[in-house]
Write an enzyme that holds these catalytic residues in place. Structure first.
Site, PDB file in Angstrom:
ATOM      1  N   HIS A   1       0.868  -1.180   0.000  1.00 37.33           N
ATOM      2  CA  HIS A   1       0.000   0.000   0.000  1.00 37.33           C
ATOM      3  C   HIS A   1       0.908   1.235   0.000  1.00 37.33           C
ATOM      4  CE1 HIS A   1      -2.732   2.967   1.892  1.00 37.33           C
ATOM      5  NE2 HIS A   1      -3.733   2.176   1.550  1.00 37.33           N
TER       6      HIS A   1
ATOM      7  N   ASP B   1       3.163  -4.214   8.143  1.00 31.85           N
ATOM      8  CA  ASP B   1       1.935  -3.442   7.999  1.00 31.85           C
ATOM      9  C   ASP B   1       0.778  -4.435   8.118  1.00 31.85           C
ATOM     10  OD1 ASP B   1      -0.374  -2.393   6.938  1.00 31.85           O
ATOM     11  OD2 ASP B   1       0.580  -1.487   5.187  1.00 31.85           O
TER      12      ASP B   1
ATOM     13  N   GLN C   1      -4.451  -5.056   7.024  1.00 31.80           N
ATOM     14  CA  GLN C   1      -5.457  -5.972   6.469  1.00 31.80           C
ATOM     15  C   GLN C   1      -5.421  -7.341   7.145  1.00 31.80           C
ATOM     16  OE1 GLN C   1      -7.796  -5.099   4.437  1.00 31.80           O
ATOM     17  NE2 GLN C   1      -7.008  -3.106   3.788  1.00 31.80           N
TER      18      GLN C   1
ATOM     19  N   LYS D   1     -10.216  -0.603  10.587  1.00 27.72           N
ATOM     20  CA  LYS D   1     -10.331  -1.783   9.719  1.00 27.72           C
ATOM     21  C   LYS D   1     -10.603  -3.036  10.542  1.00 27.72           C
ATOM     22  CE  LYS D   1      -7.075   0.141   6.369  1.00 27.72           C
ATOM     23  NZ  LYS D   1      -7.877   0.470   5.201  1.00 27.72           N
TER      24      LYS D   1
ATOM     25  N   CYS E   1      -4.831   2.555  -3.647  1.00 30.46           N
ATOM     26  CA  CYS E   1      -3.596   3.038  -2.995  1.00 30.46           C
ATOM     27  C   CYS E   1      -2.462   2.031  -3.161  1.00 30.46           C
ATOM     28  CB  CYS E   1      -3.812   3.322  -1.512  1.00 30.46           C
ATOM     29  SG  CYS E   1      -4.934   4.684  -1.234  1.00 30.46           S
TER      30      CYS E   1
END
Ligand code: PLP
Length: 419
Positions: free
Chosen positions: A135, A212, A215, A238, A376
């Site tokens: 991302h 990261d 998700q 999220k 993104c």
């Protein structure tokens, strides 16, 4: 198989879907006269009553500034804020709550590490390893510190399915490598990265690792100790929590060695015009009044997720993904982007000859919300030779009926375009 004969299978047995859906008031509305089907969970999830009520309860009963006063409300607010930190720490397997820094979200967490941790260690010619499926939030912060110092980015390539090509991964490491930063799960392709194995390689070379987890955290159990990484970043919104709050987990030895990212109230031990002494982590990185209600809401989201079980949520979502992927193959002209295994419940696709924005707009008129655009992740779009995709991303409250609505909507898109 024709569009009128959808394959029917029982919903996931592990979840009481009706009860879960009852927890999310926003789902129970019509959009353009049709019951809402919300499939934009990769962008942000909806919020359960437990979170909405935690926010409301905090403002109704406990609101005060934290760490600053001796009065009862201030004490309650501080306790609630710190209790949320404890919940988050336990949720991701941190050793101690103080390893968790509250930030605005994944983006701020990565910027904090890029500027506070990496920037002072970076010299011209140094290297930062990223992957080709990141991302923008896990590209641009590293680019900024690299531009300032003359360091450069090296990128792990992505294959046709959307998996990383790891044959030469280890050869990317050399004496100039200062950081490995990678997604846990790709927001554009759904690919679940072998973060533990990749972290092992980096650690063999003495290279710190940031993951990261934007998700990942709502869809599988995450244990930062088991992964062995140095930093783990994620966003509350999220994972059924509020916007404007997220967390950076970092190893205490790193956090202690880092300079503050921003200066202000709360992050100091002592201030004079000659110089200031900084507070220990995590306060050192939480300058100013934090998003107290957000942290309280995030704590409630963690409890909500723990009650369901992130692995149970992920299993249900993957079941929906498999069903949706099978049914999507019925649609003439549809190409799935990202077919690597293991894969999280993200279905990105293009409809040949039809712009993704048109797909999104027509689906919206059918009450179906998906994300369209470059997600993104422009380098991923370039890799697959598409300007944009449509993306359906699933959460714990989605159902097979909703997948059927998506599929029916896609037939409609084709119809509108005369296919
Ligand atoms: N990283 C990934 C993989 C994401 O999917 C996102 C958001 O879509 C981000 C980072 C940025 O998260 P936020 O906007 O909450 O900071």
């Amino acid at each position: 198989m024709t569009r009128h004969a959808p394959e029917r299978m029982p919903e996931s047995a592990a979840l009481d879907l009706e009860r879960v859906r009852a927890d999310f008031p926003v789902l129970h509305q019509r959009v353009h006269g049709r019951p809402l089907v919300y499939l934009d969970n990769g962008a942000t999830t909806q919020k359960p009553l437990a979170v909405i009520e935690a926010l409301s309860g905090y403002y109704r009963h406990d609101n005060a500034n934290v760490h600053r006063a001796v009065h009862t409300l201030a004490q309650r607010a501080t306790d609630a804020y710190e209790a949320a930190r404890q919940r988050v720490a336990r949720f991701i397997g941190a050793q101690a709550p103080n390893e968790v820094v509250f930030v605005r979200g994944t983006t701020e967490a990565i910027n904090l590490v890029a500027w506070s941790f990496l920037r002072p260690r970076l010299r011209a010619g140094d290297e930062i390893i990223l992957t080709g499926l990141e991302h923008h939030s896990n590209i641009v912060p590293w680019q900024l510190v690299a531009e300032e110092t003359g360091a450069r980015l090296r990128v792990v390539p992505v294959d046709e399915q959307g998996a990383l090509i790891l044959d030469d991964f280890e050869s990317l490491f050399n004496a100039r490598t200062r950081m490995l930063a990678m997604a846990h799960v790709s927001n554009a392709l759904g690919t679940i990265l072998p973060v533990q194995e990749m972290t092992d390689v980096a650690r063999r070379h003495g290279v710190p690792v940031l993951i990261d987890g934007a998700q990942a955290v709502a869809h599988q159990t995450v244990d930062v100790q088991a992964i062995g990484c140095d930093f783990y970043a994620f966003s509350g919104h999220k994972m059924y929590g509020p916007t404007g709050i997220g967390a950076l987990w970092g190893r205490m030895s790193h956090l202690q060695a880092m300079r503050p990212y921003q200066g202000g109230g709360e992050m100091i031990r002592r201030v004079s015009f000659e110089g200031s002494e900084y507070a220990p982590p995590p306060a050192r990185f939480e300058a100013g009044t934090p998003h107290i209600a957000g942290a309280v809401g995030l704590g409630a989201a963690v409890s909500y997720l723990e009650a369901i079980g992130p692995d149970a949520a992920g299993a249900h979502e993957r079941d929906l993904l498999q069903y949706a992927t099978r049914r999507a193959q019925e649609i003439p002209g549809l190409r799935v982007i990202g077919t690597a295994e293991p894969k999280a419940a993200i279905l990105s696709f293009v409809l040949e000859g039809i712009h993704a924005h048109d797909v999104g707009t027509i689906l919206d008129t059918e009450g179906v919300a998906v994300r369209v655009g470059h997600l993104c992740a422009m380098p991923v779009m370039q890799r697959f030779g598409v300007p944009a995709v449509a993306r359906a991303s699933f959460a714990v409250y989605n159902t097979r009926d909703e997948v059927d609505r998506l599929i029916a909507g896609l037939w409609k898109v084709n119809e509108v375009f005369g296919r």
